[in-house]
Design a protein around this motif. Structure first.
Motif, PDB file in Angstrom:
ATOM      1  N   PHE A  40     -14.116  -7.554   6.120  1.00 12.66           N
ATOM      2  CA  PHE A  40     -12.909  -6.812   5.790  1.00 12.66           C
ATOM      3  C   PHE A  40     -12.167  -6.405   7.053  1.00 12.66           C
ATOM      4  O   PHE A  40     -12.773  -5.910   8.008  1.00 12.66           O
ATOM      5  N   CYS A  41     -10.875  -6.576   7.027  1.00  2.00           N
ATOM      6  CA  CYS A  41     -10.007  -6.103   8.099  1.00  2.00           C
ATOM      7  C   CYS A  41      -9.624  -4.647   7.828  1.00  2.00           C
ATOM      8  O   CYS A  41      -9.394  -4.265   6.669  1.00  2.00           O
ATOM      9  N   ASN A  42      -9.557  -3.869   8.887  1.00  7.40           N
ATOM     10  CA  ASN A  42      -9.195  -2.457   8.765  1.00  7.40           C
ATOM     11  C   ASN A  42      -8.135  -2.110   9.794  1.00  7.40           C
ATOM     12  O   ASN A  42      -8.162  -2.597  10.927  1.00  7.40           O
ATOM     13  N   ALA A  43      -7.204  -1.263   9.391  1.00  7.89           N
ATOM     14  CA  ALA A  43      -6.199  -0.752  10.332  1.00  7.89           C
ATOM     15  C   ALA A  43      -5.982   0.730  10.072  1.00  7.89           C
ATOM     16  O   ALA A  43      -5.837   1.149   8.920  1.00  7.89           O
ATOM     17  N   ASN A  44      -5.980   1.488  11.140  1.00  3.38           N
ATOM     18  CA  ASN A  44      -5.641   2.907  11.058  1.00  3.38           C
ATOM     19  C   ASN A  44      -4.179   3.024  11.446  1.00  3.38           C
ATOM     20  O   ASN A  44      -3.832   2.788  12.613  1.00  3.38           O
TER      21      ASN A  44
ATOM     22  N   SER B 290       5.530  -1.114   5.609  1.00  2.00           N
ATOM     23  CA  SER B 290       6.343  -0.099   6.251  1.00  2.00           C
ATOM     24  C   SER B 290       5.553   0.587   7.358  1.00  2.00           C
ATOM     25  O   SER B 290       5.261   1.785   7.299  1.00  2.00           O
ATOM     26  N   ILE B 291       5.249  -0.189   8.382  1.00  2.00           N
ATOM     27  CA  ILE B 291       4.404   0.279   9.481  1.00  2.00           C
ATOM     28  C   ILE B 291       5.244   0.947  10.556  1.00  2.00           C
ATOM     29  O   ILE B 291       6.212   0.367  11.037  1.00  2.00           O
ATOM     30  N   ARG B 292       4.833   2.137  10.936  1.00  2.00           N
ATOM     31  CA  ARG B 292       5.461   2.771  12.082  1.00  2.00           C
ATOM     32  C   ARG B 292       4.642   2.485  13.334  1.00  2.00           C
ATOM     33  O   ARG B 292       5.174   2.086  14.371  1.00  2.00           O
ATOM     34  N   THR B 293       3.337   2.681  13.213  1.00  2.00           N
ATOM     35  CA  THR B 293       2.459   2.389  14.337  1.00  2.00           C
ATOM     36  C   THR B 293       1.035   2.177  13.840  1.00  2.00           C
ATOM     37  O   THR B 293       0.627   2.769  12.844  1.00  2.00           O
ATOM     38  N   ILE B 294       0.315   1.310  14.522  1.00  2.00           N
ATOM     39  CA  ILE B 294      -1.089   1.068  14.207  1.00  2.00           C
ATOM     40  C   ILE B 294      -1.929   1.531  15.371  1.00  2.00           C
ATOM     41  O   ILE B 294      -1.659   1.168  16.517  1.00  2.00           O
ATOM     42  N   SER B 295      -2.943   2.291  15.078  1.00  2.00           N
ATOM     43  CA  SER B 295      -3.871   2.730  16.097  1.00  2.00           C
ATOM     44  C   SER B 295      -4.997   1.702  16.192  1.00  2.00           C
ATOM     45  O   SER B 295      -4.772   0.560  16.513  1.00  2.00           O
TER      46      SER B 295
ATOM     47  N   SER C  69       5.895   9.030   7.508  1.00  2.00           N
ATOM     48  CA  SER C  69       4.641   9.778   7.385  1.00  2.00           C
ATOM     49  C   SER C  69       4.241  10.342   8.734  1.00  2.00           C
ATOM     50  O   SER C  69       4.543   9.766   9.779  1.00  2.00           O
ATOM     51  N   VAL C  70       3.544  11.473   8.712  1.00  2.00           N
ATOM     52  CA  VAL C  70       3.051  12.058   9.954  1.00  2.00           C
ATOM     53  C   VAL C  70       1.550  11.830  10.105  1.00  2.00           C
ATOM     54  O   VAL C  70       0.966  12.175  11.122  1.00  2.00           O
ATOM     55  N   ARG C  71       0.937  11.269   9.084  1.00  2.00           N
ATOM     56  CA  ARG C  71      -0.504  11.091   9.109  1.00  2.00           C
ATOM     57  C   ARG C  71      -0.879   9.629   9.290  1.00  2.00           C
ATOM     58  O   ARG C  71      -0.162   8.722   8.833  1.00  2.00           O
ATOM     59  N   PHE C  72      -2.026   9.426   9.937  1.00  2.00           N
ATOM     60  CA  PHE C  72      -2.627   8.107  10.009  1.00  2.00           C
ATOM     61  C   PHE C  72      -3.614   7.975   8.852  1.00  2.00           C
ATOM     62  O   PHE C  72      -4.350   8.905   8.526  1.00  2.00           O
ATOM     63  N   ASN C  73      -3.613   6.816   8.232  1.00  2.00           N
ATOM     64  CA  ASN C  73      -4.548   6.531   7.149  1.00  2.00           C
ATOM     65  C   ASN C  73      -5.234   5.192   7.408  1.00  2.00           C
ATOM     66  O   ASN C  73      -4.710   4.339   8.143  1.00  2.00           O
ATOM     67  N   ASP C  74      -6.392   5.022   6.798  1.00  2.00           N
ATOM     68  CA  ASP C  74      -7.102   3.757   6.897  1.00  2.00           C
ATOM     69  C   ASP C  74      -6.653   2.809   5.780  1.00  2.00           C
ATOM     70  O   ASP C  74      -6.575   3.209   4.616  1.00  2.00           O
ATOM     71  N   TYR C  75      -6.378   1.581   6.165  1.00  2.00           N
ATOM     72  CA  TYR C  75      -5.992   0.544   5.216  1.00  2.00           C
ATOM     73  C   TYR C  75      -6.982  -0.605   5.329  1.00  2.00           C
ATOM     74  O   TYR C  75      -7.501  -0.894   6.418  1.00  2.00           O
ATOM     75  N   TRP C  76      -7.197  -1.287   4.194  1.00  2.00           N
ATOM     76  CA  TRP C  76      -8.197  -2.357   4.132  1.00  2.00           C
ATOM     77  C   TRP C  76      -7.614  -3.614   3.509  1.00  2.00           C
ATOM     78  O   TRP C  76      -6.781  -3.549   2.592  1.00  2.00           O
ATOM     79  N   GLY C  77      -8.073  -4.754   4.014  1.00  4.72           N
ATOM     80  CA  GLY C  77      -7.771  -6.008   3.367  1.00  4.72           C
ATOM     81  C   GLY C  77      -8.713  -6.239   2.208  1.00  4.72           C
ATOM     82  O   GLY C  77      -9.629  -5.446   1.961  1.00  4.72           O
ATOM     83  N   ARG C  78      -8.511  -7.344   1.499  1.00  7.97           N
ATOM     84  CA  ARG C  78      -9.353  -7.642   0.340  1.00  7.97           C
ATOM     85  C   ARG C  78     -10.655  -8.314   0.724  1.00  7.97           C
ATOM     86  O   ARG C  78     -11.560  -8.421  -0.096  1.00  7.97           O
ATOM     87  N   GLY C  79     -10.757  -8.794   1.940  1.00  2.00           N
ATOM     88  CA  GLY C  79     -11.986  -9.398   2.405  1.00  2.00           C
ATOM     89  C   GLY C  79     -11.949 -10.910   2.381  1.00  2.00           C
ATOM     90  O   GLY C  79     -11.251 -11.530   1.583  1.00  2.00           O
ATOM     91  N   THR C  80     -12.731 -11.490   3.285  1.00  2.04           N
ATOM     92  CA  THR C  80     -12.894 -12.938   3.326  1.00  2.04           C
ATOM     93  C   THR C  80     -14.386 -13.229   3.490  1.00  2.04           C
ATOM     94  O   THR C  80     -15.081 -12.567   4.266  1.00  2.04           O
TER      95      THR C  80
END
Length: 121
Positions: A94-98, A27-32, A104-115
């Motif tokens: 690890f992949c990261n996306a803010n 449920s992505i609104r925007t990725i920084s 939501s009004v806040r940006f949060n950090d999300y992480w993949g499980r890693g390769t």
């Protein structure tokens, strides 16, 4: 929520190349900023490279000139082209996306499980 799935890791000889890919969904609104980090046993996760929505990049000194980060804003994907790989590049990446999710009004950090990337002869 945002899910990140990495692919492209593996075993490669020193001097070789690998390309890591990461796709974001949910449920992505925007990725920084999106980026790649890596971690070895007993050590903290460290930055490898980041890229903003506008394409501004930042690299760790240890990978400058060898790694290239890119992204497709329309597809919510980020890639890491790794050339001239060295044994010291061996790590879990690890992949990261803010990102901000719908509602939501806040940006949060999300992480993949890693390769896992292993550089060895």
């Amino acid at each position: 929520q945002v899910q990140l799935v990495e692919s492209g890791g593996g075993l490669v000889q020193p001097g070789g190349s690998l390309r890591l890919s990461c796709a974001a969904s949910g449920s992505i609104r925007t990725i920084s900023t999106m980026g790649w980090y890596r971690q070895t046993p007993g050590n903290q996760r460290e930055l490898v490279a980041t890229i903003t929505t506008g394409g501004r990049t930042n690299y760790a000194d240890s990978v400058k000139g060898r790694f290239t980060i890119s992204r497709d804003n329309a597809k919510d994907t980020v890639n890491l082209q790794m050339d001239s790989l060295k044994p010291e590049d061996t790590a879990v990446y690890f992949c990261n996306a803010n990102a901000r999710t719908l509602g939501s009004v806040r940006f949060n950090d999300y992480w993949g499980r890693g390769t896992h990337v292993a550089v060895s002869s």
